[in-house]
Structures are given as C-alpha cells and as structure tokens.
Scaffold this motif. Sequence first.
Motif, PDB file in Angstrom:
ATOM      1  N   ALA A  80       0.836  -1.197   0.000  1.00  0.00           N
ATOM      2  CA  ALA A  80       0.000   0.000   0.000  1.00  0.00           C
ATOM      3  C   ALA A  80       0.870   1.246   0.000  1.00  0.00           C
ATOM      4  CB  ALA A  80      -0.917   0.000   1.224  1.00  0.00           C
ATOM      5  N   ALA A  81       0.363   2.281  -0.616  1.00  0.00           N
ATOM      6  CA  ALA A  81       1.042   3.579  -0.637  1.00  0.00           C
ATOM      7  C   ALA A  81      -0.017   4.664  -0.786  1.00  0.00           C
ATOM      8  CB  ALA A  81       2.046   3.651  -1.784  1.00  0.00           C
ATOM      9  N   ASP A  82       0.060   5.681   0.045  1.00  0.00           N
ATOM     10  CA  ASP A  82      -0.938   6.761   0.009  1.00  0.00           C
ATOM     11  C   ASP A  82      -0.935   7.499  -1.325  1.00  0.00           C
ATOM     12  OD1 ASP A  82      -1.719   6.128   2.574  1.00  0.00           O
ATOM     13  OD2 ASP A  82      -0.406   7.616   3.525  1.00  0.00           O
ATOM     14  N   ALA A 166       9.912   1.036   2.533  1.00  0.00           N
ATOM     15  CA  ALA A 166      10.691   2.279   2.445  1.00  0.00           C
ATOM     16  C   ALA A 166       9.958   3.287   1.567  1.00  0.00           C
ATOM     17  CB  ALA A 166      12.085   1.998   1.873  1.00  0.00           C
ATOM     18  N   ASP A 167      10.246   4.549   1.815  1.00  0.00           N
ATOM     19  CA  ASP A 167       9.739   5.642   0.973  1.00  0.00           C
ATOM     20  C   ASP A 167       8.223   5.608   0.820  1.00  0.00           C
ATOM     21  OD1 ASP A 167      12.378   6.455   0.559  1.00  0.00           O
ATOM     22  OD2 ASP A 167      12.601   5.096  -1.154  1.00  0.00           O
ATOM     23  N   GLY A 168       7.532   5.349   1.921  1.00  0.00           N
ATOM     24  CA  GLY A 168       6.075   5.399   1.887  1.00  0.00           C
ATOM     25  C   GLY A 168       5.394   4.142   1.418  1.00  0.00           C
ATOM     26  N   LEU A 169       6.143   3.076   1.134  1.00  0.00           N
ATOM     27  CA  LEU A 169       5.544   1.814   0.703  1.00  0.00           C
ATOM     28  C   LEU A 169       5.365   0.904   1.913  1.00  0.00           C
ATOM     29  CD1 LEU A 169       4.623   0.073  -1.731  1.00  0.00           C
ATOM     30  CD2 LEU A 169       6.932  -0.904  -1.755  1.00  0.00           C
ATOM     31  N   GLN A 170       4.116   0.534   2.185  1.00  0.00           N
ATOM     32  CA  GLN A 170       3.817  -0.376   3.286  1.00  0.00           C
ATOM     33  C   GLN A 170       3.696  -1.790   2.736  1.00  0.00           C
ATOM     34  OE1 GLN A 170       0.279   0.647   5.475  1.00  0.00           O
ATOM     35  NE2 GLN A 170       0.460  -1.077   6.904  1.00  0.00           N
ATOM     36  N   VAL A 171       4.355  -2.742   3.388  1.00  0.00           N
ATOM     37  CA  VAL A 171       4.338  -4.133   2.928  1.00  0.00           C
ATOM     38  C   VAL A 171       3.983  -5.036   4.116  1.00  0.00           C
ATOM     39  CG1 VAL A 171       5.597  -5.937   1.711  1.00  0.00           C
ATOM     40  CG2 VAL A 171       6.212  -3.545   1.338  1.00  0.00           C
ATOM     41  N   GLU A 172       2.895  -5.800   3.979  1.00  0.00           N
ATOM     42  CA  GLU A 172       2.438  -6.679   5.049  1.00  0.00           C
ATOM     43  C   GLU A 172       2.106  -8.050   4.455  1.00  0.00           C
ATOM     44  OE1 GLU A 172       2.714  -5.561   7.975  1.00  0.00           O
ATOM     45  OE2 GLU A 172       2.738  -3.394   7.691  1.00  0.00           O
ATOM     46  N   ALA A 173       1.829  -9.015   5.336  1.00  0.00           N
ATOM     47  CA  ALA A 173       1.498 -10.371   4.879  1.00  0.00           C
ATOM     48  C   ALA A 173       0.469 -10.996   5.801  1.00  0.00           C
ATOM     49  CB  ALA A 173       2.756 -11.230   4.827  1.00  0.00           C
ATOM     50  N   THR A 174      -0.301 -11.912   5.237  1.00  0.00           N
ATOM     51  CA  THR A 174      -1.296 -12.632   6.034  1.00  0.00           C
ATOM     52  C   THR A 174      -1.543 -14.002   5.412  1.00  0.00           C
ATOM     53  OG1 THR A 174      -3.546 -12.552   6.931  1.00  0.00           O
ATOM     54  CG2 THR A 174      -3.220 -11.620   4.746  1.00  0.00           C
TER      55      THR A 174
END
Length: 742
Positions: A80-82, A166-174
């Motif tokens: 995700a990134a705004d 980094a640099d506004g990039l959100q990285v998650e896992a499920t």
Amino acid sequence: MSSFLFRIGRFSFRHKWWVLGAWVAALAVVFSLISALQPKFAQDFEMPGTDGGTAMEQMEEYFPAITQQQTEASTNIVIAADNGLAAHTGEIDSLVADLKKLPEVTEAGTIANPVAVAQAMPDKAASVLGDDGRVGLISVHQGIDLMDVTVDDKDAVLDVLAEHRADGLQVEATGGVMQAMEQGGTAELIGFAVAFVIMIIAFGALIAAFIPLVTGIVGVGLTIGLLTLAAEFMSVNQTATAIVMMLGIAVSIDYALFIVSRYRTERARGGDPADAAGRAVGTAGTAVVFAGLTVVIAVAALMVIGIPLITQMGLGAAVAVVVAVLGGLTLIPALLGAFGKYAFTPRIPWIKQAAPKPDAVTMGTKFGQSVSKRPIPFIAGGLIVLVAAAIPIGGMKLGMDMVSDDQVAGQELIAQGFGEGIGGELFVVVHSDDGTVDKAATATVDGIKKLDGVVAPEATMWMGNGTTDKQNPNVDADSAIVVVTPVSAPSSDQTHKLMEEIRGLAPAAEAAGGELHVGGQTAIMSDLSAKLDSALIPYIAVVVGLAFLIMIGVFRSLWVPLIGTLGFVFSVLATFGITSWIFTDGALGLIDHTKPLLSFLPIFLVGVVFGLAMDYQVFLVTRMREEFIHGLSAKEAIVAGYRHGSRVVSSAAVIMISVFAAFMLAPDTTAKMMGFSLAVAVFFDAFIIRMIVVPAALALLGDRAWGLPKWLDKLVIDFDIEGSKVRDAGVPSEHAERAEAM
C-alpha cells in the motif's frame, strides 16, 4: 479407598528407586518412539457430520488438485502507498523478484507487480489492485504443507517484507506461512519459577519446594509426549497442546503440593516415615483422586460435542490430569523416600509459621473466625464483586478470529482495498450421482448472483471436474465447485448469514439433479460456532449432573455440592464478563487488537473451571468435614479447616493463577485468551467462592450442612475421603491425638 491408597503410598516410599525408575523408563520409551516416528500435529479443523465437513470430503474426492492446493502455504502479500502504487513501480518489482527467491515457490510466474498486471489484463485489475490503485495484492504459493510450516519459513518472508518497506511503501502479509506457530517456553518457565517461589514460602524449605516441580515437569513431559505420539496414529490439532500444557503444569504441582503438605503433618506425628507417606497418600491422596476424577469428567465430557478439536483438547487434558494424579500417588512418595530426612531442608529462617502448631493463631485462623461469626456480610460482599465483574457479559461476542497480531496489519489493508472476505472464501460444491451436474451448477450460480454480500457477483462462475473436452473441462462433469468471496470478514455474522443463504439454494440444486454443500475454512469455523452454541446447555447438564453426584458421595451432604455448584455459576459468569471486557472491549490496553472471544472458549472454560473449582472444594471442605465428624462443632470445624488448609489452598490457587497468567505471553491468541480467562476464573472461584462464600454459607447452615436424608445416606457409598481408616496407622500411641501440625 483410603486403605488401598495408604498401601500405594507406603510401597512407593519403601521401593522408591523402582518407582522412580519406572517413571524414567516411561519417559524414555515415549520420547524414543517420538524420535523414531517423527509425528506431526495437524493445523486444520475437521467437522465430520456437518454440511461444511461433507463439502470438504467431496472436495477431496472430486477436486484433489484444489484440495492439495488448500493444504499448501499460500501467503497474501499486501502492499500500500498513500500516493498510489504506480509511484513505487521500481521498488515493487524488486519486492517481486525477492519473493520469487523464497524456498519452494511454485508458479513463480503468478508472482507479479499488481500495477503491471492491471495494465496488461484490465479484466483482472479488480482482483489485484484496489482502493483506487493505493492497495495491491500479491499471492505467493509455496509447496510447503501447512502442517510443516515453520517459524523459519515465516521469518524468511518477514525478512523480505522488512527490506522493502521504504519511501512510503507499506508491505504486510497474512495467511500461509504467517500461520506458523512460534514455539513456547517462556510462559512455562515463568509459571514454574513463580510456583517454586510460592512453594518455598509454603514449606519454608528448598527441597520440599523442589519436589512438586519435579512432579510437574515429569507429568507434563509425559503427557505432551503421549499427545505427540498420538499424532502419529490420528489427527491431533496443535492447538490442543496449549490447554494440555497449562492444565498439566497446574494440576501436577497443585496435587503434589497437597500431598507433600500432608506428609509434613504426618511426619510430625512420629512413627515410620513410610507409614507417614502412606497416611499422606491415604488422606490427601484420596482428596486428590476425587478432585482429579471431577476434572477428568469435566474435560472428557467435551467428547459429547462431537467436534474433533474440542475432543482432542478434552481427552488431552484428561490424560494430563490422570498423569498428575498418578504422579501424586506414586512419584511424590518415591521422591520423599529418596530425599529421606533431608526433604524439609534447608530451612528458610526468615519464613515464619511454615508449619503452624495445632494451637497457632494464623492469618487463616483469624479469617476463618471472622467468616464463621459474620457469614452474611461475607456472602453478600463476595457475590456483589462477582455480579459487578459479570456486567460486561452483555456485550460478549463469540467468533473464530484466530488471526495472530502480526497478520492484523495485512488483514486491515486487504479489507481497505478488496473487502474483508479476501482469504475467507466459501467453496460451494455441487455433485450429482446420476448424469452431469451442469443444470444444478448453473442454477446454483444464478442463485448466488442474486445474493447480497458477494464480491463481484457478476463474475461468479463454476468449474467442473469433467475432462472429455480439453477446451471446456466443465463438459460431462459430475461435480462442480463455485468459489464465493464474501464482502464481510470470515468470522462476522454477515458471512454466516451469506453461507446459510447459499445453503438455502440446495433445494433448487436438488431439483436440477444435484446436491449442494458449502465448505472451506470459513464455513468450517461457522459450523463450529453453531455446533458449540447448541451443545453448551446439554454439556453443562452432563458435567454438573455427574459431578454433583460425586460430590454427594464425597461430602455425604446435599448442601455442600449445591452451594459449590451455585457458586461456580457466579464465578464463571464473572469470568466471561471480565474476559469480554479485556479482549472484546479492549479495556486496560492489555491487548493490541480487540477480537471476539473464541467460540469454543465458553464451553471449554466451563469444563475446565468446574473441575478446578471442585478441586478446591474438595481440598478445603473435606478438611472441615474431617474435623466435624471427629467432634468439633460446625463453626469450629470451619476455623480448623482454615488453620490446616487455607495456606496450602491459597498457595495452590496462586500457583494455578500464575501458570495460567504466564500464557498471556504466548505468541498465539488462543493460548493468550485461554490463559487469561483460566487465571481470572481460578482467582474468582478459589478466593471468592471457595475461600469466602462456601465456608460462610456452611457456617450459616451449621450442623444441617453435613447431613443426608436417611434414605439417601443408606444408598451413598462411604468413600472415606477423610482417611479415617488410616488416620492413625503407624502413629505411636502417645502421638495419636487429633491435634496435628500443618
């Protein structure tokens, strides 16, 4: 029974090395078999006899490839990134490249930048890109069986994610490898450490405090070993080990504490130490047997629910209690014999009244005098506290949300971009035993498209298992599968409603020549919740009814079991209220992410806590009855019971609370929630009901509390739980008075 147990205790003391050798041999055999067979725990849920269970069986038979895929780790990577993912194309490409390097990745070509997929295949854009291009979904499938997923597999994914945040990039896992359960250990160590400190205070001696710990370690080790070994021959869910570990540690140490305390009393009366060990097992050991029997009935009765996971938990817990009882009756006297005269050394000089004399005025004695003199204020005060604690029960919610804390961020992003139902798909299986399933499948799909709460209903389609036409594998299919993604979360009421509406299409499918069933993990969990709700009242009736009959025999009274059972109702309602307040309402900030109480928690809590409640009822009140039948008045017997039992019962309760509460540090939600609720339940029941309300009610009733109607008295077997037949066995005549040091 007391005479039989007396002989067991004396035999174990005198033949200590043979008994100790037998326990060591049992451990060696079990763990040697485990090492040779390498059994594995299951991590899936089975629901035989339900619609969801039937659907899963048909999927396995008619769609083996899809079933196989469901058993392997498929992790959802959410980015995700705004400012939109298109602004982070380079970093996402780098993330994709690293994800493809993960161990045992299959179908690496499907791991792709969602922005690129949306541009190249607009028809798939909605499935990989959401929230106006701000949230993306990447699926990573690994050829690792979910039962074999390890923390190392999970850490490998987490390392990749951390590198690209980094640099506004959100990285998650499920999902997938994120479901790997971390191995515990901290909670158990804390529980043992607290128990050791408490027993030092209770005994005032290091070795005596050490003996129950040995019993606890051996008992829990053997129980977990047997449970692990059972996984080689049947499906045993890993979740079942948490409660077995908690209960095994607690009851092993508690039962040992009661017998060692009684042995100290009997040694002070003189005579052969072996006879003292026999008397300890014949008196306190009799109470241990009946207390253990009550717990075994409570947890083993979980079998009547018919849910494999709950049955495994119940039987595993029952084995843990049986091992704890056997350890108390044989291993404890053997250890006491091994340590001999050094059992209560070295003394801790600054711990006062570790063994109070018969005429000593202890804190327990003072409290017992206050309770017996003014019982009504104590009864009212205790019940008011429990009623106040039960108030939040009005907002209690049940569900099967077993998402761990490190998956919550990923779930929230998925909900933001694609809806809460991603990863919680419903698998609708349509099958025909006569001819093709085409008409039934088409009717089913048409019905699903008209339902609310389905993600992209217009795109819903069915896939058959026919193979006669390579261009259209649905031709001549006898089975079809429809994958339905709900808009709502898997554990929500809306998803359950959608599932039932789909099942409501079964008559239309049947009219078209097919049968319809709804499966998948979401459906299984929903069926589990429904079955638990319907089984709760019958289960309570079975457990309470059987235990009530046992208590009549133990106490030879109707009032004592009745008061104890009613008190349990108050304590368990208070437990539900407080647990809901903490976990559902988020009070006090003890958890980071609120969630509904696990659907199986109420029924399991009722079983375990009722058993434990009767433990303390037996250990404290039997001593009061023992003093009453040997000549003291009703109120004097209550005070004497406090003098002899309050310190030990309080220590045992604190140990249980500490062991259970330590599991709040466990990484998985199931152990955390169960540990907290059990700790609170023991606190309410042991200290408010058993130590205050029950003795106060008995003081109010006076002599009437200890009698049975004549007709019933003739029918009830005399179990001699007070050990009257062995009370003075081997005691020198000059020391055979009733006065006993505790």
